[in-house]
Design a protein around this motif. Structure first.
Motif, short mmCIF file in Angstrom:
data_model
loop_
_atom_site.label_atom_id
_atom_site.label_comp_id
_atom_site.label_asym_id
_atom_site.label_seq_id
_atom_site.Cartn_x
_atom_site.Cartn_y
_atom_site.Cartn_z
N TYR A 5 -1.77 27.39 6.88
CA TYR A 5 -2.29 28.22 5.79
C TYR A 5 -1.16 29.05 5.19
CZ TYR A 5 -4.86 31.80 3.28
OH TYR A 5 -5.31 32.65 2.30
N ALA A 6 -0.32 29.62 6.04
CA ALA A 6 0.82 30.41 5.56
C ALA A 6 1.79 29.54 4.77
CB ALA A 6 1.54 31.07 6.74
N VAL A 7 2.03 28.33 5.24
CA VAL A 7 2.92 27.41 4.53
C VAL A 7 2.33 27.07 3.16
CG1 VAL A 7 3.93 25.10 4.57
CG2 VAL A 7 3.91 26.47 6.65
N PHE A 8 1.03 26.82 3.11
CA PHE A 8 0.38 26.48 1.84
C PHE A 8 0.43 27.65 0.87
CE2 PHE A 8 -3.42 26.15 -0.88
CZ PHE A 8 -3.11 24.97 -1.52
N VAL A 9 0.19 28.87 1.37
CA VAL A 9 0.26 30.05 0.51
C VAL A 9 1.66 30.20 -0.05
CG1 VAL A 9 0.20 32.58 0.53
CG2 VAL A 9 -1.66 31.30 1.57
N GLY A 10 2.67 30.05 0.81
CA GLY A 10 4.06 30.14 0.35
C GLY A 10 4.40 29.07 -0.67
N PHE A 11 3.89 27.86 -0.45
CA PHE A 11 4.11 26.75 -1.38
C PHE A 11 3.50 27.05 -2.75
CE2 PHE A 11 2.02 22.93 -3.17
CZ PHE A 11 3.14 22.27 -3.63
N VAL A 12 2.26 27.52 -2.76
CA VAL A 12 1.58 27.81 -4.03
C VAL A 12 2.28 28.94 -4.78
CG1 VAL A 12 -0.57 28.69 -5.05
CG2 VAL A 12 -0.66 26.90 -3.31
N VAL A 13 2.64 29.99 -4.05
CA VAL A 13 3.35 31.12 -4.68
C VAL A 13 4.69 30.64 -5.22
CG1 VAL A 13 4.50 33.32 -4.19
CG2 VAL A 13 2.19 32.90 -3.34
N SER A 14 5.36 29.79 -4.48
CA SER A 14 6.65 29.25 -4.89
C SER A 14 6.53 28.42 -6.16
CB SER A 14 7.19 28.42 -3.73
OG SER A 14 8.46 28.08 -3.84
N VAL A 15 5.51 27.60 -6.24
CA VAL A 15 5.31 26.76 -7.42
C VAL A 15 4.99 27.62 -8.64
CG1 VAL A 15 3.75 25.06 -8.46
CG2 VAL A 15 4.66 24.67 -6.17
N ILE A 16 4.11 28.59 -8.46
CA ILE A 16 3.76 29.47 -9.58
C ILE A 16 4.99 30.26 -10.04
CG2 ILE A 16 2.40 31.49 -10.25
CD1 ILE A 16 0.17 30.34 -8.42
N ALA A 17 5.73 30.80 -9.09
CA ALA A 17 6.94 31.55 -9.44
C ALA A 17 7.99 30.62 -10.06
CB ALA A 17 7.51 32.24 -8.21
N GLY A 18 8.03 29.37 -9.62
CA GLY A 18 8.96 28.40 -10.18
C GLY A 18 8.66 28.07 -11.63
N VAL A 19 7.39 28.00 -11.96
CA VAL A 19 7.00 27.75 -13.35
C VAL A 19 7.41 28.94 -14.22
CG1 VAL A 19 5.01 27.50 -14.88
CG2 VAL A 19 5.13 26.17 -12.77
N VAL A 20 7.20 30.14 -13.71
CA VAL A 20 7.60 31.34 -14.44
C VAL A 20 9.12 31.42 -14.53
CG1 VAL A 20 7.53 33.87 -14.38
CG2 VAL A 20 5.49 32.57 -13.81
N ALA A 21 9.82 30.87 -13.53
CA ALA A 21 11.28 30.98 -13.45
C ALA A 21 12.01 30.22 -14.54
CB ALA A 21 11.75 30.49 -12.09
N PHE A 22 11.32 29.34 -15.24
CA PHE A 22 11.99 28.63 -16.33
C PHE A 22 12.45 29.58 -17.43
CE2 PHE A 22 9.96 24.80 -14.59
CZ PHE A 22 11.08 23.99 -14.54
N ALA A 23 11.88 30.79 -17.46
CA ALA A 23 12.31 31.78 -18.44
C ALA A 23 13.70 32.34 -18.09
CB ALA A 23 11.30 32.92 -18.51
N VAL A 24 14.06 32.32 -16.80
CA VAL A 24 15.36 32.83 -16.35
C VAL A 24 16.00 31.75 -15.47
CG1 VAL A 24 16.54 34.74 -15.20
CG2 VAL A 24 14.32 35.13 -16.26
N PRO A 25 16.61 30.71 -16.07
CA PRO A 25 17.16 29.61 -15.28
C PRO A 25 18.21 30.09 -14.27
CG PRO A 25 17.16 29.07 -17.62
CD PRO A 25 16.79 30.52 -17.50
N GLY A 26 18.27 29.40 -13.15
CA GLY A 26 19.25 29.73 -12.12
C GLY A 26 18.76 30.83 -11.22
N ILE A 27 18.85 32.04 -11.67
CA ILE A 27 18.42 33.21 -10.87
C ILE A 27 16.91 33.15 -10.64
CG2 ILE A 27 18.22 35.72 -10.86
CD1 ILE A 27 20.85 35.78 -12.46
#
Length: 121
Positions: A5-27
């Motif tokens: 469950y913890a791995v899945f939560v981390g995965f989902v948060v990571s994917v959502i943050a990754g989509v948002v991260a396209f606004a600031v490439p790299g960092i």
């Protein structure tokens, strides 16, 4: 014992943050890995080792999903440009390279997981 469950939560948060991260490439993508790992480590708790493990798994799972999509895209593009043999080797090569990068990039998730598990303890 792995808390999936913890791995899945981390995965989902990571994917959502990754989509948002396209606004600031790299960092932004490094931050996405740290945030996802932090979430996995916080949910799992249990100390540094547990946070490291759960953050690493969450980051690697996200990387594997991305590697699968890149390998599929490489196969399709290779099939259009170089025929079936080109698509097979192009897709496999892209998948292998993306998988290696995914595991290397999962290390920042592991560090985030360590911090998250320490804050929960």
């Amino acid at each position: 014992m792995t808390n999936w469950y913890a791995v899945f939560v981390g995965f989902v948060v990571s994917v959502i943050a990754g989509v948002v991260a396209f606004a600031v490439p790299g960092i932004g993508h490094i931050g996405a890995g740290l945030i996802g790992g932090f979430a996995a480590g916080y949910v799992a708790g249990g100390g540094l080792g547990s946070g490291f493990w759960h953050g690493l798994l969450a980051g690697a799972l996200g990387g594997i999903v991305v590697a699968l999509f890149l390998g599929l895209a490489g196969t399709v593009v290779g099939g259009l440009a170089g025929g079936p043999v080109g698509s097979l080797f192009g897709g496999i090569g892209i998948f292998a390279a993306a998988l290696l990068v995914a595991f290397i990039m999962a290390l920042d998730s592991a560090l985030g997981g360590m911090v998250g598990s320490l804050l929960k303890s």
